[in-house]
Scaffold this active site. Sequence first.
Site, PDB file in Angstrom:
ATOM      1  N   LYS A  53       0.833  -1.207   0.000  1.00  0.00           N
ATOM      2  CA  LYS A  53       0.000   0.000   0.000  1.00  0.00           C
ATOM      3  C   LYS A  53       0.868   1.258   0.000  1.00  0.00           C
ATOM      4  O   LYS A  53       2.074   1.193   0.218  1.00  0.00           O
ATOM      5  CB  LYS A  53      -0.930  -0.016   1.214  1.00  0.00           C
ATOM      6  CG  LYS A  53      -0.209   0.046   2.551  1.00  0.00           C
ATOM      7  CD  LYS A  53      -1.151  -0.199   3.725  1.00  0.00           C
ATOM      8  CE  LYS A  53      -0.373  -0.195   5.034  1.00  0.00           C
ATOM      9  NZ  LYS A  53      -1.212  -0.575   6.171  1.00  0.00           N
ATOM     10  N   ARG A 151     -11.197   0.527  14.428  1.00  0.00           N
ATOM     11  CA  ARG A 151     -11.101   1.157  13.120  1.00  0.00           C
ATOM     12  C   ARG A 151     -12.064   0.364  12.243  1.00  0.00           C
ATOM     13  O   ARG A 151     -13.222   0.240  12.582  1.00  0.00           O
ATOM     14  CB  ARG A 151      -9.639   1.119  12.630  1.00  0.00           C
ATOM     15  CG  ARG A 151      -9.319   2.135  11.583  1.00  0.00           C
ATOM     16  CD  ARG A 151      -7.828   2.185  11.249  1.00  0.00           C
ATOM     17  NE  ARG A 151      -7.303   0.909  10.776  1.00  0.00           N
ATOM     18  CZ  ARG A 151      -6.049   0.717  10.373  1.00  0.00           C
ATOM     19  NH1 ARG A 151      -5.188   1.708  10.407  1.00  0.00           N
ATOM     20  NH2 ARG A 151      -5.650  -0.456   9.940  1.00  0.00           N
ATOM     21  N   HIS A 180      -6.620  -6.952  12.992  1.00  0.00           N
ATOM     22  CA  HIS A 180      -5.405  -6.127  12.950  1.00  0.00           C
ATOM     23  C   HIS A 180      -5.099  -5.649  14.368  1.00  0.00           C
ATOM     24  O   HIS A 180      -5.998  -5.234  15.089  1.00  0.00           O
ATOM     25  CB  HIS A 180      -5.640  -4.939  12.009  1.00  0.00           C
ATOM     26  CG  HIS A 180      -4.403  -4.153  11.671  1.00  0.00           C
ATOM     27  ND1 HIS A 180      -3.262  -4.734  11.164  1.00  0.00           N
ATOM     28  CD2 HIS A 180      -4.142  -2.825  11.758  1.00  0.00           C
ATOM     29  CE1 HIS A 180      -2.342  -3.781  10.951  1.00  0.00           C
ATOM     30  NE2 HIS A 180      -2.854  -2.622  11.304  1.00  0.00           N
ATOM     31  N   ARG A 236       0.900 -10.646   7.354  1.00  0.00           N
ATOM     32  CA  ARG A 236       0.760  -9.488   6.442  1.00  0.00           C
ATOM     33  C   ARG A 236       1.850  -8.452   6.691  1.00  0.00           C
ATOM     34  O   ARG A 236       1.565  -7.347   7.141  1.00  0.00           O
ATOM     35  CB  ARG A 236      -0.589  -8.795   6.664  1.00  0.00           C
ATOM     36  CG  ARG A 236      -1.838  -9.605   6.435  1.00  0.00           C
ATOM     37  CD  ARG A 236      -3.060  -8.688   6.506  1.00  0.00           C
ATOM     38  NE  ARG A 236      -3.114  -7.877   7.703  1.00  0.00           N
ATOM     39  CZ  ARG A 236      -3.741  -8.223   8.831  1.00  0.00           C
ATOM     40  NH1 ARG A 236      -4.387  -9.359   8.912  1.00  0.00           N
ATOM     41  NH2 ARG A 236      -3.724  -7.408   9.872  1.00  0.00           N
ATOM     42  N   TYR A 279      14.297  30.084   8.105  1.00  0.00           N
ATOM     43  CA  TYR A 279      13.066  30.730   8.563  1.00  0.00           C
ATOM     44  C   TYR A 279      12.972  30.706  10.083  1.00  0.00           C
ATOM     45  O   TYR A 279      13.350  29.729  10.722  1.00  0.00           O
ATOM     46  CB  TYR A 279      11.853  29.997   7.996  1.00  0.00           C
ATOM     47  CG  TYR A 279      11.689  30.145   6.499  1.00  0.00           C
ATOM     48  CD1 TYR A 279      11.450  31.379   5.926  1.00  0.00           C
ATOM     49  CD2 TYR A 279      11.774  29.026   5.678  1.00  0.00           C
ATOM     50  CE1 TYR A 279      11.291  31.506   4.554  1.00  0.00           C
ATOM     51  CE2 TYR A 279      11.612  29.142   4.310  1.00  0.00           C
ATOM     52  CZ  TYR A 279      11.364  30.393   3.750  1.00  0.00           C
ATOM     53  OH  TYR A 279      11.206  30.504   2.392  1.00  0.00           O
ATOM     54  N   CYS A 326      13.326  23.783   5.034  1.00  0.00           N
ATOM     55  CA  CYS A 326      12.534  24.608   4.119  1.00  0.00           C
ATOM     56  C   CYS A 326      11.841  23.709   3.098  1.00  0.00           C
ATOM     57  O   CYS A 326      12.022  22.495   3.100  1.00  0.00           O
ATOM     58  CB  CYS A 326      13.438  25.607   3.398  1.00  0.00           C
ATOM     59  SG  CYS A 326      14.401  26.636   4.514  1.00  0.00           S
ATOM     60  N   ASP A 328      12.424  23.399  -0.061  1.00  0.00           N
ATOM     61  CA  ASP A 328      13.324  22.810  -1.049  1.00  0.00           C
ATOM     62  C   ASP A 328      14.737  22.572  -0.546  1.00  0.00           C
ATOM     63  O   ASP A 328      15.594  22.152  -1.317  1.00  0.00           O
ATOM     64  CB  ASP A 328      13.403  23.723  -2.284  1.00  0.00           C
ATOM     65  CG  ASP A 328      12.028  24.065  -2.818  1.00  0.00           C
ATOM     66  OD1 ASP A 328      11.246  23.128  -3.022  1.00  0.00           O
ATOM     67  OD2 ASP A 328      11.740  25.265  -2.990  1.00  0.00           O
TER      68      ASP A 328
HETATM   69  C1  LIG Z   1      -0.430  -1.559   6.793  1.00  0.00           C
HETATM   70  C2  LIG Z   1      -1.038  -2.821   7.234  1.00  0.00           C
HETATM   71  C3  LIG Z   1      -0.243  -3.952   7.452  1.00  0.00           C
HETATM   72  C4  LIG Z   1       1.263  -3.932   7.394  1.00  0.00           C
HETATM   73  O1  LIG Z   1       1.772  -3.261   8.523  1.00  0.00           O
HETATM   74  P1  LIG Z   1       3.357  -3.243   8.831  1.00  0.00           P
HETATM   75  O2  LIG Z   1       3.460  -2.705  10.213  1.00  0.00           O
HETATM   76  O3  LIG Z   1       3.959  -2.323   7.829  1.00  0.00           O
HETATM   77  O4  LIG Z   1       3.847  -4.626   8.680  1.00  0.00           O
HETATM   78  C5  LIG Z   1      -0.903  -5.133   7.756  1.00  0.00           C
HETATM   79  N1  LIG Z   1      -2.247  -5.184   7.865  1.00  0.00           N
HETATM   80  C6  LIG Z   1      -3.037  -4.109   7.676  1.00  0.00           C
HETATM   81  C7  LIG Z   1      -4.514  -4.239   7.815  1.00  0.00           C
HETATM   82  C8  LIG Z   1      -2.469  -2.890   7.371  1.00  0.00           C
HETATM   83  O5  LIG Z   1      -3.251  -1.826   7.186  1.00  0.00           O
END
Ligand SMILES: *Cc1c(COP(=O)(O)O)cnc(C)c1O
Length: 397
Positions: A53, A151, A180, A236, A279, A326, A328
């Site tokens: 992602k 979530r 998750h 994952r 700045y 900054c 750039d």
């Molecule tokens: C982003 C994400 C992951 C991966 O997380 P990491 O900490 O980068 O391994 C796994 N599962 C879900 C649902 C996520 O949103």
Amino acid sequence: MRVGPVPPWRPLAVVVRPTYAHIDLDAIQANFQAVVSHVGGRSGGVEVIAVVKANGYGHGAVPVARALEAAGARMLACADIEEGVELRRGGVRAPILVFGALSVSDLDGVFSYDLTPTISSPFAARALREEASRRGTRVRCHLKIDTGMNRLGFRYDNLAGTIPVALAGAGLEIDAVYTHFATAEDPAHPLFDQQRERFDEALARLSALGVRPRVRHASNSGALLRDPTTWFDAVRPGLLLYGVAPPEWAERLSLRPAMTLHSRVVAVKGMRVGETAGYGAREAVTRPTTIAIVPAGYADGLDVRLAGRGSVLVRGRRVPVVGSVCMDSITIDVTGLDVTPGDEVVLLGSQSGGVIGAGDVAAAIGTVPHEILCRTGSRIVRTYDGEPSPSASPATP
Ligand SMILES: *Cc1c(COP(=O)(O)O)cnc(C)c1O
């Protein structure tokens, strides 16, 4: 270690700015293999769903996904349908899991591009079911259970009330169930074990409701390093694939950072005692100071909090970021070093034995390494394995 051939990939840009990222696809393949070995290999039955992602955590979604596919990844995951479509258009053929909530308007992508959606709410279930029946087809999905993150996902403690309605009819095929963790990176937090227990309970309840998925998965990078009992049938990882581990569990796996971020000194000058740089005119210097200007700023993804906290490598030395970040450029304190315009500056990566990792940068400003990688700016050209290095071109101080 290259496991399979990496399909050719060429960035479109012809002109490469002095600030650029190099992405080591071999490292990403090796990291994938390291995770596969860690969870016992395919024969052990634990699949690795490779998370790409957010533009492959800033590394470039398509080249990263294709490298992972070539390394043997059987499923990839992305945040939303649009990311999934981009992967398909880039030639990715492996199944693609979409984590995010689904909205009515873009459901078409699920069907036209053969994506595997997540059902994380009654709304998503209904929308998918209706679209599937309109097309006279079935859709293979993953079902998400919320075990305490609050979530996306169906609440673990209310499944009997929600699931039978959500999954009624024939259009939805639940191939997997997942959850998750909210605190995988925090060894002391009790919610981690509670979530695992709640997931077990949820699986039992789902089974009683007739939902018996082929695959169960729960672990992100932190969780899979922390606790093998969270591996279930698949894991994952995202962060680990890019060669960065959550600091708490970093020694458990040997990885190679895939992204290095380079720039060059464009100017060097002196500052007198009492003067400030940048700045806001904060932090007057207390000794005669030599600063160098580096053409990378917050528009390239550098966090403004790095001023006074971060460092970079130049001439093999770690030197502090001073003044202000900054849009750039940044200024670095090179007092006492023989720095001249054109010298290479490493913002992420190694130089003459010195190393700055995404974890170091994250620690300096109080965030997670994921954020450091993801925010690599859109104007930064990514060069990939086999690309000629832009540092071979003449410096333009
Ligand atoms: C982003 C994400 C992951 C991966 O997380 P990491 O900490 O980068 O391994 C796994 N599962 C879900 C649902 C996520 O949103």
